[in-house]
Design a protein around this motif. Structure first.
Motif, PDB file in Angstrom:
ATOM      1  N   LEU A 127      -0.139  -6.502  -7.997  1.00 39.56           N
ATOM      2  CA  LEU A 127       0.189  -5.140  -7.549  1.00 39.56           C
ATOM      3  C   LEU A 127      -0.800  -4.641  -6.507  1.00 39.56           C
ATOM      4  CD1 LEU A 127       1.327  -3.084 -10.693  1.00 39.56           C
ATOM      5  CD2 LEU A 127       2.597  -3.385  -8.557  1.00 39.56           C
ATOM      6  N   THR A 128      -2.073  -4.909  -6.737  1.00 44.64           N
ATOM      7  CA  THR A 128      -3.117  -4.480  -5.802  1.00 44.64           C
ATOM      8  C   THR A 128      -2.886  -5.092  -4.425  1.00 44.64           C
ATOM      9  OG1 THR A 128      -4.741  -4.202  -7.584  1.00 44.64           O
ATOM     10  CG2 THR A 128      -5.607  -4.448  -5.358  1.00 44.64           C
ATOM     11  N   GLU A 129      -2.557  -6.393  -4.404  1.00 42.70           N
ATOM     12  CA  GLU A 129      -2.305  -7.080  -3.142  1.00 42.70           C
ATOM     13  C   GLU A 129      -1.045  -6.534  -2.468  1.00 42.70           C
ATOM     14  OE1 GLU A 129      -3.082  -9.427   0.020  1.00 42.70           O
ATOM     15  OE2 GLU A 129      -4.381  -9.030  -1.707  1.00 42.70           O
ATOM     16  N   TRP A 130      -0.010  -6.233  -3.260  1.00 37.87           N
ATOM     17  CA  TRP A 130       1.238  -5.678  -2.719  1.00 37.87           C
ATOM     18  C   TRP A 130       0.990  -4.309  -2.088  1.00 37.87           C
ATOM     19  CZ3 TRP A 130       4.332  -1.360  -3.867  1.00 37.87           C
ATOM     20  CH2 TRP A 130       5.612  -1.371  -3.304  1.00 37.87           C
ATOM     21  N   TYR A 131       0.228  -3.465  -2.792  1.00 37.83           N
ATOM     22  CA  TYR A 131      -0.086  -2.139  -2.244  1.00 37.83           C
ATOM     23  C   TYR A 131      -0.865  -2.256  -0.931  1.00 37.83           C
ATOM     24  CZ  TYR A 131       1.428   0.816  -6.174  1.00 37.83           C
ATOM     25  OH  TYR A 131       2.178   1.512  -7.106  1.00 37.83           O
ATOM     26  N   LYS A 132      -1.784  -3.200  -0.860  1.00 42.96           N
ATOM     27  CA  LYS A 132      -2.576  -3.374   0.370  1.00 42.96           C
ATOM     28  C   LYS A 132      -1.696  -3.806   1.540  1.00 42.96           C
ATOM     29  CE  LYS A 132      -7.161  -4.308  -1.546  1.00 42.96           C
ATOM     30  NZ  LYS A 132      -8.223  -5.321  -1.757  1.00 42.96           N
ATOM     31  N   LEU A 133      -0.755  -4.713   1.271  1.00 42.64           N
ATOM     32  CA  LEU A 133       0.150  -5.164   2.330  1.00 42.64           C
ATOM     33  C   LEU A 133       1.062  -4.034   2.796  1.00 42.64           C
ATOM     34  CD1 LEU A 133       1.139  -8.690   0.930  1.00 42.64           C
ATOM     35  CD2 LEU A 133      -0.197  -8.236   3.000  1.00 42.64           C
ATOM     36  N   ARG A 134       1.586  -3.258   1.846  1.00 45.62           N
ATOM     37  CA  ARG A 134       2.428  -2.123   2.192  1.00 45.62           C
ATOM     38  C   ARG A 134       1.618  -1.070   2.948  1.00 45.62           C
ATOM     39  NH1 ARG A 134       6.685  -3.121   3.265  1.00 45.62           N
ATOM     40  NH2 ARG A 134       7.531  -1.044   2.885  1.00 45.62           N
ATOM     41  N   HIS A 182      -4.925   3.081  -1.713  1.00 43.20           N
ATOM     42  CA  HIS A 182      -4.317   3.937  -2.734  1.00 43.20           C
ATOM     43  C   HIS A 182      -3.496   5.068  -2.093  1.00 43.20           C
ATOM     44  CE1 HIS A 182      -6.070   2.129  -6.264  1.00 43.20           C
ATOM     45  NE2 HIS A 182      -7.307   2.308  -5.833  1.00 43.20           N
ATOM     46  N   LEU A 183      -3.827   5.409  -0.849  1.00 43.19           N
ATOM     47  CA  LEU A 183      -3.138   6.499  -0.153  1.00 43.19           C
ATOM     48  C   LEU A 183      -1.655   6.189   0.045  1.00 43.19           C
ATOM     49  CD1 LEU A 183      -3.424   9.261   1.343  1.00 43.19           C
ATOM     50  CD2 LEU A 183      -4.006   7.953   3.399  1.00 43.19           C
ATOM     51  N   VAL A 184      -1.280   4.900   0.051  1.00 39.96           N
ATOM     52  CA  VAL A 184       0.126   4.539   0.249  1.00 39.96           C
ATOM     53  C   VAL A 184       0.980   4.966  -0.952  1.00 39.96           C
ATOM     54  CG1 VAL A 184       0.254   2.205  -0.768  1.00 39.96           C
ATOM     55  CG2 VAL A 184       1.544   2.742   1.327  1.00 39.96           C
ATOM     56  N   LYS A 185       0.346   5.338  -2.050  1.00 34.99           N
ATOM     57  CA  LYS A 185       1.078   5.835  -3.216  1.00 34.99           C
ATOM     58  C   LYS A 185       1.469   7.311  -3.048  1.00 34.99           C
ATOM     59  CE  LYS A 185      -1.797   2.801  -6.080  1.00 34.99           C
ATOM     60  NZ  LYS A 185      -2.803   2.742  -7.159  1.00 34.99           N
ATOM     61  N   ALA A 186       0.866   7.983  -2.079  1.00 36.30           N
ATOM     62  CA  ALA A 186       1.086   9.418  -1.863  1.00 36.30           C
ATOM     63  C   ALA A 186       2.293   9.657  -0.959  1.00 36.30           C
ATOM     64  CB  ALA A 186      -0.170  10.036  -1.246  1.00 36.30           C
ATOM     65  N   PRO A 187       2.831  10.893  -0.954  1.00 31.57           N
ATOM     66  CA  PRO A 187       3.936  11.230  -0.060  1.00 31.57           C
ATOM     67  C   PRO A 187       3.545  11.025   1.408  1.00 31.57           C
ATOM     68  CG  PRO A 187       3.680  12.934  -1.730  1.00 31.57           C
ATOM     69  CD  PRO A 187       2.498  12.024  -1.859  1.00 31.57           C
ATOM     70  N   ARG A 188       4.545  10.797   2.256  1.00 33.47           N
ATOM     71  CA  ARG A 188       4.285  10.505   3.661  1.00 33.47           C
ATOM     72  C   ARG A 188       3.497  11.624   4.347  1.00 33.47           C
ATOM     73  NH1 ARG A 188       8.962   9.951   8.124  1.00 33.47           N
ATOM     74  NH2 ARG A 188       8.531  12.176   8.223  1.00 33.47           N
ATOM     75  N   GLU A 189       3.807  12.896   4.012  1.00 35.10           N
ATOM     76  CA  GLU A 189       3.104  13.997   4.670  1.00 35.10           C
ATOM     77  C   GLU A 189       1.610  13.971   4.341  1.00 35.10           C
ATOM     78  OE1 GLU A 189       4.545  17.820   3.494  1.00 35.10           O
ATOM     79  OE2 GLU A 189       3.909  17.619   1.409  1.00 35.10           O
ATOM     80  N   CYS A 190       1.262  13.467   3.160  1.00 33.64           N
ATOM     81  CA  CYS A 190      -0.155  13.356   2.783  1.00 33.64           C
ATOM     82  C   CYS A 190      -0.833  12.249   3.595  1.00 33.64           C
ATOM     83  CB  CYS A 190      -0.291  13.079   1.287  1.00 33.64           C
ATOM     84  SG  CYS A 190       0.320  14.415   0.230  1.00 33.64           S
TER      85      CYS A 190
END
Length: 238
Positions: A127-134, A182-190
């Motif tokens: 999951l950590t690696e997936w979040y980093k790629l995204r 971790h910021l990729v978990k936040a809404p786009r406006e954030c």
């Protein structure tokens, strides 16, 4: 600086408040930090007196956030857990498939993680690696979009993805922007707010009056967006 409420000593951080005359702004963050914004010319005694007037409210806010922290359970990385991506919650589904390629897919409102052997450590690593790629892909696209507003920036600044404990982003003196995956978990406006914040630092490398004036020009409602991001911080960085 600090004060007492009953037997409890409550510490707070004082920061300079731009664009304000004589007003003291108090904020209690979800991680239980108390931050007091005050004009630079206000003396310490006056600031402390203003904080003490609100000490009951500060204590109540701290008590509420402490309750929330007690109920924020550590991630177990098992099926049925809720995980965030771009501001939305997705159910985690862990599939043990010894013959399949290990990886993460976003399918039908679920985050599906395929592993050869079900261990929390392996699920977390994938999951950590997936979040980093995204994050790398999304942040790059949003940086390009925000650069259209940041007319003071010449050229595309270098972008780095780095996990940070206390920051969503930073800007080096040479203009390199670093963003927390971790910021990729936040809404786009954030995400846009954090990127614009760092782009403003290319013009003003401190939180001066000119910096906030620039922020207000490019994102007039940035304070509401920042408050939304701060409110989500505890669940996003788990």
């Amino acid at each position: 600086m600090s004060f007492f409420y009953g037997d409890e000593r409550i510490a707070f951080e004082r920061v300079k408040r731009p664009l304000a005359k004589g007003k003291v702004l108090i904020k209690v963050h979800p991680d239980c930090r108390v931050v007091v914004s005050a004009p630079e010319e206000a003396d310490s005694e006056a600031v402390l007196a203003a904080v003490k007037k609100r000490r009951r409210w500060i204590y109540q806010q701290l008590r509420e956030f402490r309750k929330q922290l007690e109920h924020t359970r550590p991630r177990q990385y098992i099926s049925g857990e809720s995980h965030y991506y771009l501001g939305k919650q997705y159910l985690l589904k862990v599939i043990e498939a010894p013959e399949q390629v290990q990886g993460v897919k976003l399918l039908r409102g679920k985050l599906e993680v395929s592993v050869r052997s079900k261990t929390p450590e392996k699920v977390k690593a994938l999951l950590t690696e997936w979040y980093k790629l995204r994050a790398k892909e999304i942040f790059s696209k949003r940086l390009d979009a925000m650069l259209e507003q940041a007319l003071w920036v010449t050229g595309r600044p270098p972008l780095r993805i780095l996990t940070m404990k206390t920051q969503w982003g930073s800007c080096s003196p040479k203009g390199r922007i670093t963003l927390n995956p971790h910021l990729v978990k936040a809404p786009r406006e954030c995400i846009d707010y954090v990127i614009l914040h760092e782009l403003c630092h290319i013009a003003e490398h401190n939180h001066s009056e000119r910096f906030y004036r620039l922020m207000n020009q490019v994102m007039p409602k940035w304070e509401k967006i920042k408050a939304r991001l701060d409110g989500m911080a505890m669940v996003l960085v788990q």
